[in-house]
Design a protein around this motif. Sequence first.
Motif, mmCIF file in Angstrom:
data_model
loop_
_atom_site.group_PDB
_atom_site.id
_atom_site.type_symbol
_atom_site.label_atom_id
_atom_site.label_comp_id
_atom_site.label_asym_id
_atom_site.label_seq_id
_atom_site.Cartn_x
_atom_site.Cartn_y
_atom_site.Cartn_z
ATOM 1 N N GLY A 155 0.962 -1.604 -0.097
ATOM 2 C CA GLY A 155 0.453 -0.237 -0.198
ATOM 3 C C GLY A 155 0.747 1.135 -0.203
ATOM 4 N N ILE A 156 1.939 1.249 0.589
ATOM 5 C CA ILE A 156 2.925 2.591 0.516
ATOM 6 C C ILE A 156 3.542 2.914 -0.078
ATOM 7 N N ALA A 157 4.291 1.243 -0.940
ATOM 8 C CA ALA A 157 4.617 2.064 -2.206
ATOM 9 C C ALA A 157 4.001 2.730 -3.538
ATOM 10 N N MET A 162 2.899 5.798 -7.371
ATOM 11 C CA MET A 162 1.594 6.462 -7.972
ATOM 12 C C MET A 162 1.544 8.440 -7.608
ATOM 13 N N THR A 163 1.855 8.852 -7.411
ATOM 14 C CA THR A 163 2.075 10.172 -6.690
ATOM 15 C C THR A 163 3.284 10.745 -6.629
ATOM 16 N N GLY A 164 4.113 9.593 -6.772
ATOM 17 C CA GLY A 164 5.279 10.609 -6.776
ATOM 18 C C GLY A 164 6.177 11.348 -5.486
ATOM 19 N N ARG A 165 5.415 10.826 -4.457
ATOM 20 C CA ARG A 165 5.176 11.395 -3.595
ATOM 21 C C ARG A 165 7.078 11.820 -2.814
ATOM 22 N N VAL A 166 7.709 12.863 -1.953
ATOM 23 C CA VAL A 166 8.888 13.050 -1.307
ATOM 24 C C VAL A 166 8.777 12.750 0.004
ATOM 25 N N VAL A 167 9.555 11.480 0.793
ATOM 26 C CA VAL A 167 9.123 11.512 2.131
ATOM 27 C C VAL A 167 10.987 12.213 2.865
ATOM 28 N N GLY A 169 13.436 11.739 6.132
ATOM 29 C CA GLY A 169 14.347 10.822 6.931
ATOM 30 C C GLY A 169 13.395 9.911 8.275
ATOM 31 N N ARG A 170 11.957 11.188 8.461
ATOM 32 C CA ARG A 170 11.741 10.910 9.698
ATOM 33 C C ARG A 170 10.337 10.024 9.021
ATOM 34 N N GLU A 171 9.684 10.227 8.318
ATOM 35 C CA GLU A 171 8.776 9.585 7.577
ATOM 36 C C GLU A 171 9.335 8.303 6.800
ATOM 37 N N ALA A 172 10.644 8.206 6.059
ATOM 38 C CA ALA A 172 11.019 6.922 5.840
ATOM 39 C C ALA A 172 11.544 6.316 6.617
ATOM 40 N N HIS A 173 11.476 6.963 8.618
ATOM 41 C CA HIS A 173 11.970 5.831 9.190
ATOM 42 C C HIS A 173 10.245 5.004 9.813
ATOM 43 N N ARG A 174 9.636 5.990 9.893
ATOM 44 C CA ARG A 174 8.192 5.556 10.178
ATOM 45 C C ARG A 174 7.838 4.149 9.879
ATOM 46 N N ILE A 175 7.703 4.157 8.107
ATOM 47 C CA ILE A 175 7.519 3.143 6.947
ATOM 48 C C ILE A 175 8.413 2.839 6.528
ATOM 49 N N GLY A 176 9.465 2.238 7.127
ATOM 50 C CA GLY A 176 10.496 1.218 7.104
ATOM 51 C C GLY A 176 11.754 1.130 5.754
ATOM 52 N N PHE A 177 11.565 1.900 5.414
ATOM 53 C CA PHE A 177 12.746 2.659 3.820
ATOM 54 C C PHE A 177 13.301 3.189 4.982
#
Length: 259
Positions: A155-157, A162-167, A169-177
């Motif tokens: 879902g997150i991927a 599909m939106t080309g959204r930029v994240v 570091g904090r959000e990248a950590h939250r979602i697991g990237f």
Amino acid sequence: MGLVQIEDGGAVRHVVMTRAEKRNAMNGEMVLALGEAFREAAHDDSVRIVVVRGDGPMFSSGMDLGSLADLSADPSGLRPFRAEVLRAWNQLEEMTKPTICQIHGACIGGAMELALAADMRVMAEDAVAGLLETRIGLLPDVGGCSRLPAVVGLGIAKELIMTGRVVDGREAHRIGFANRIAPADQLDATCEALCSELLACAPMAVGLAKRVMDSAAKPALAVTLEQEVAAQQLLASSDDFAEGARAFREKRDPEFAGR
């Protein structure tokens, strides 16, 4: 100095992109240099961990703009260039040694796909990452569509691609990237701490565990990598990409059909 520099610190090898004046944009020469560095590290028994970094203000801005222009002018060149990129990125993923991307500044497009081929990512809190290809009528075709779902979930991927959204570091950590994040001035120390934890474990066990987990998480990787390039070939010849490429060159928002 070449486009890639090797720095050894004990059993940890740092592979550093050194095209800082171009924001470490990845042209064909850099891709080949990265692939060679990864192959050498994979076969060097003194190396137990590989860390990929970027020199200058950012990790990497992604594929060189010249590659985009070439694709717009002649889509037939897509497969040969992509094959070289995948050979390099796959080498990073397939070696039986832990691999880490240490990300600062920005990690965009093909650079994020490189980071996804690594086992782990350590990211500065203020750094950003994103796959922007759909904004110009393309898709991430050097492993982004295939690897991101295994890292952050389907879902997150889908949302990110599909939106080309930029994240950041904090959000990248939250979602697991991002496995770990740190203030920019503590990024080196945070990556070193992770390396120390990995070095405390038995290398053969670590390498075999890596292979089993990758097989479990991405059992159809070869199939989906081929689907990526087949889809990209369709897109590279589409009106949407022609408009997206024009808009990119003209520094404006594209006017896709139905928008």
